[in-house]
Design a protein around this motif. Structure first.
Motif, mmCIF file in Angstrom:
data_model
loop_
_atom_site.group_PDB
_atom_site.id
_atom_site.type_symbol
_atom_site.label_atom_id
_atom_site.label_comp_id
_atom_site.label_asym_id
_atom_site.label_seq_id
_atom_site.Cartn_x
_atom_site.Cartn_y
_atom_site.Cartn_z
ATOM 1 N N ILE A 38 -8.604 -13.443 -3.140
ATOM 2 C CA ILE A 38 -8.497 -12.015 -2.862
ATOM 3 C C ILE A 38 -7.108 -11.464 -3.145
ATOM 4 C CG2 ILE A 38 -7.993 -12.414 -0.413
ATOM 5 C CD1 ILE A 38 -9.967 -9.439 -1.931
ATOM 6 N N ASP A 39 -6.047 -12.218 -2.854
ATOM 7 C CA ASP A 39 -4.711 -11.656 -3.094
ATOM 8 C C ASP A 39 -4.408 -11.546 -4.587
ATOM 9 O OD1 ASP A 39 -4.587 -14.451 -3.207
ATOM 10 O OD2 ASP A 39 -2.464 -14.496 -2.673
ATOM 11 N N TYR A 40 -4.881 -12.511 -5.376
ATOM 12 C CA TYR A 40 -4.725 -12.397 -6.829
ATOM 13 C C TYR A 40 -5.584 -11.245 -7.365
ATOM 14 C CZ TYR A 40 -2.090 -16.767 -7.248
ATOM 15 O OH TYR A 40 -1.133 -17.743 -7.161
ATOM 16 N N LEU A 41 -6.755 -11.064 -6.765
ATOM 17 C CA LEU A 41 -7.625 -9.954 -7.146
ATOM 18 C C LEU A 41 -6.905 -8.629 -6.925
ATOM 19 C CD1 LEU A 41 -10.574 -8.909 -7.835
ATOM 20 C CD2 LEU A 41 -10.873 -8.755 -5.363
ATOM 21 N N LEU A 42 -6.253 -8.483 -5.763
ATOM 22 C CA LEU A 42 -5.513 -7.262 -5.465
ATOM 23 C C LEU A 42 -4.334 -7.075 -6.419
ATOM 24 C CD1 LEU A 42 -5.542 -7.321 -1.557
ATOM 25 C CD2 LEU A 42 -6.747 -5.745 -3.061
ATOM 26 N N PHE A 43 -3.683 -8.182 -6.757
ATOM 27 C CA PHE A 43 -2.587 -8.110 -7.734
ATOM 28 C C PHE A 43 -3.092 -7.537 -9.055
ATOM 29 C CE2 PHE A 43 -0.565 -9.980 -11.462
ATOM 30 C CZ PHE A 43 0.752 -9.555 -11.293
ATOM 31 N N PHE A 44 -4.205 -8.063 -9.536
ATOM 32 C CA PHE A 44 -4.727 -7.622 -10.829
ATOM 33 C C PHE A 44 -5.262 -6.193 -10.784
ATOM 34 C CE2 PHE A 44 -5.177 -12.305 -11.676
ATOM 35 C CZ PHE A 44 -4.280 -12.332 -12.739
ATOM 36 N N TYR A 97 0.831 -1.199 0.000
ATOM 37 C CA TYR A 97 0.000 0.000 0.000
ATOM 38 C C TYR A 97 0.869 1.254 0.000
ATOM 39 C CZ TYR A 97 -4.588 2.135 0.951
ATOM 40 O OH TYR A 97 -5.773 2.819 0.865
ATOM 41 N N PHE A 98 2.030 1.186 0.663
ATOM 42 C CA PHE A 98 2.991 2.293 0.661
ATOM 43 C C PHE A 98 3.480 2.574 -0.764
ATOM 44 C CE2 PHE A 98 7.636 3.018 0.462
ATOM 45 C CZ PHE A 98 7.692 4.334 0.917
ATOM 46 N N LEU A 153 6.030 -3.052 -7.833
ATOM 47 C CA LEU A 153 6.337 -3.587 -6.501
ATOM 48 C C LEU A 153 5.056 -3.780 -5.693
ATOM 49 C CD1 LEU A 153 9.479 -1.444 -5.543
ATOM 50 C CD2 LEU A 153 9.420 -3.912 -5.929
ATOM 51 N N SER A 154 4.181 -2.791 -5.754
ATOM 52 C CA SER A 154 2.916 -2.862 -5.030
ATOM 53 C C SER A 154 2.094 -4.062 -5.462
ATOM 54 C CB SER A 154 2.119 -1.578 -5.259
ATOM 55 O OG SER A 154 0.825 -1.679 -4.718
ATOM 56 N N SER A 155 2.024 -4.291 -6.760
ATOM 57 C CA SER A 155 1.224 -5.403 -7.294
ATOM 58 C C SER A 155 1.678 -6.737 -6.730
ATOM 59 C CB SER A 155 1.300 -5.415 -8.824
ATOM 60 O OG SER A 155 0.805 -4.210 -9.374
ATOM 61 N N PHE A 156 2.973 -6.964 -6.715
ATOM 62 C CA PHE A 156 3.496 -8.259 -6.247
ATOM 63 C C PHE A 156 3.404 -8.403 -4.733
ATOM 64 C CE2 PHE A 156 5.370 -8.310 -10.496
ATOM 65 C CZ PHE A 156 5.103 -9.618 -10.857
ATOM 66 N N LEU A 157 3.487 -7.282 -4.008
ATOM 67 C CA LEU A 157 3.368 -7.351 -2.547
ATOM 68 C C LEU A 157 1.941 -7.648 -2.089
ATOM 69 C CD1 LEU A 157 5.743 -4.440 -1.503
ATOM 70 C CD2 LEU A 157 6.005 -6.848 -0.883
#
Length: 388
Positions: free
Chosen positions: A270-276, A215-216, A372-376
């Protein structure tokens, strides 16, 4: 049933108005007005970036307050912070002093953070027992609505040959009207459950730390685009109306963003959703590398608008699930990480723009941070070393 539906609609409308004031206007109205201020006052991109950064410093301060100040009357905070945001917007139009600009944007940042955090907490709590959890997310539509309404208003004022200061004042009048539903529809007797899951002790899991760092970086990457895109459109196409048009495109696609990604969430983890969702913003920024072509610029704004509010909403929802403790603390910690990124983004990119007289390095910085954000966003449990 009908009475309950009317009550829900009033709460959703109030939540949208609060978010519209706090984020759609309090944060993002600076973007379409920035080129006009910069030209009229002969300010550098570095100075415009500094003014913007102080707004996010205020946002950081405002996001920390709920951690140390336990205040249960969400209604008073939401209304008070919205009024303060509107006042600071009005005062931006009656001064030309840089120090006052900085102070006003700082105070607006504090009020925006308080309004946004307490609105999120209020909406989550009000609809926590609802069978339709999507109701907790509708207020995020206020981000896109604020961008569209605010930018069109600025566009109209500009077309009538009024100046940048009149644009701030006109937006403040809109803000006053939007405060009315908050007073009318937010319940006076509101009991908020702080949602302590296990104990009063907060526990930090690896997954919460990674999403907070993500998020940072998202804060750095998205805000560079969000601060300078109107100025970029003006400088690249030499057509004044484009600085408004493209920001309206962002807002238009930001309106359904949260609901779109919530629909996708029914189909993937959900984590893949956030990645995309974060990668959608990354892809949007990447289209700026193709130069000053209208179709690429349009796609860039479309993807940015579609990705940002959805990412912000879903990151906060998922962060809440990954955190053991008070919902206000989880939201405040993540918003603090986000706001630090927002402070750094405009300041660094403004310096880069002035040094190179170009936007390329700032775009690269935004792109790298968003990658970086996407992968984190991916849950570290997927890595073997984090598996129990």
């Amino acid at each position: 049933m009908k009475k309950s539906l009317n009550s829900d609609l009033k709460i959703i409308f109030a939540g949208i108005c609060s978010t519209l004031i706090a984020i759609g206007l309090g944060r993002f109205i600076y973007t379409p007005i920035l080129p006009n201020m910069q030209n009229a006052l002969n300010l550098s991109s570095t100075m415009m970036g500094i003014i913007s950064s102080y707004n996010y410093l205020g946002y950081l301060v405002g996001s920390i307050i709920p951690i140390i100040w336990k205040y249960s009357n969400h209604r008073n905070i939401i209304i008070f912070s919205s009024v303060i945001s509107v006042i600071t917007i009005f005062l931006m139009g009656i001064t030309t002093d840089i120090k006052l600009f900085i102070l006003l944007r700082f105070l607006c940042g504090v009020s925006s953070a308080l309004g946004f955090i307490f609105t999120i907490s209020f909406m989550f709590n009000f609809f926590k027992d609802s069978t339709n959890k999507t109701l907790q997310l509708y207020h995020f539509c206020g981000i896109g609505l604020g961008i569209v309404i605010g930018t069109i208003a600025v566009w109209i004022v500009s077309s009538l040959s009024f100046f940048w200061n009149h644009q701030w004042i006109f937006i403040s009048f809109i803000g006053i009207l939007l405060c009315i539903p908050l007073v009318l529809f937010i319940p006076k007797q509101l009991v908020v459950n702080n949602e302590i899951k296990t104990s009063n002790i907060s526990k930090f899991k690896a997954s919460f730390l990674t999403i907070s760092f993500g998020y940072f970086f998202f804060g750095i990457g998205y805000i560079i685009f969000g601060t300078f895109i109107s100025a970029m459109a003006r400088d690249q196409f030499y057509i004044p109306s484009y600085q408004y048009f493209f920001w309206v495109i962002v807002g238009f696609f930001a309106i359904p963003s949260v609901l779109f990604w919530d629909w996708i969430s029914k189909k993937i983890s959900i984590d893949y959703l956030l990645f995309f969702s974060c990668f959608t913003v990354t892809l949007g920024v990447s289209f700026l590398f193709f130069g000053n072509k209208l179709n690429f610029f349009f796609i860039s704004c479309l993807l940015y608008g579609l990705g940002v509010p959805g990412s912000v909403a879903l990151i906060l929802v998922e962060g809440k699930k990954r955190f053991i403790g008070n919902i206000n603390i989880s939201v405040a910690i993540m918003t603090s990480a986000f706001s630090i990124g927002q402070i750094l983004g405009p300041y660094i990119s403004g310096i880069l723009i002035d040094i190179e007289n170009d936007y390329k390095s700032s775009i690269i910085l935004a792109f790298v941070c968003l990658i970086l954000s996407s992968f984190l966003m991916i849950d570290p449990k997927r890595l073997r070393i984090f598996k129990s």
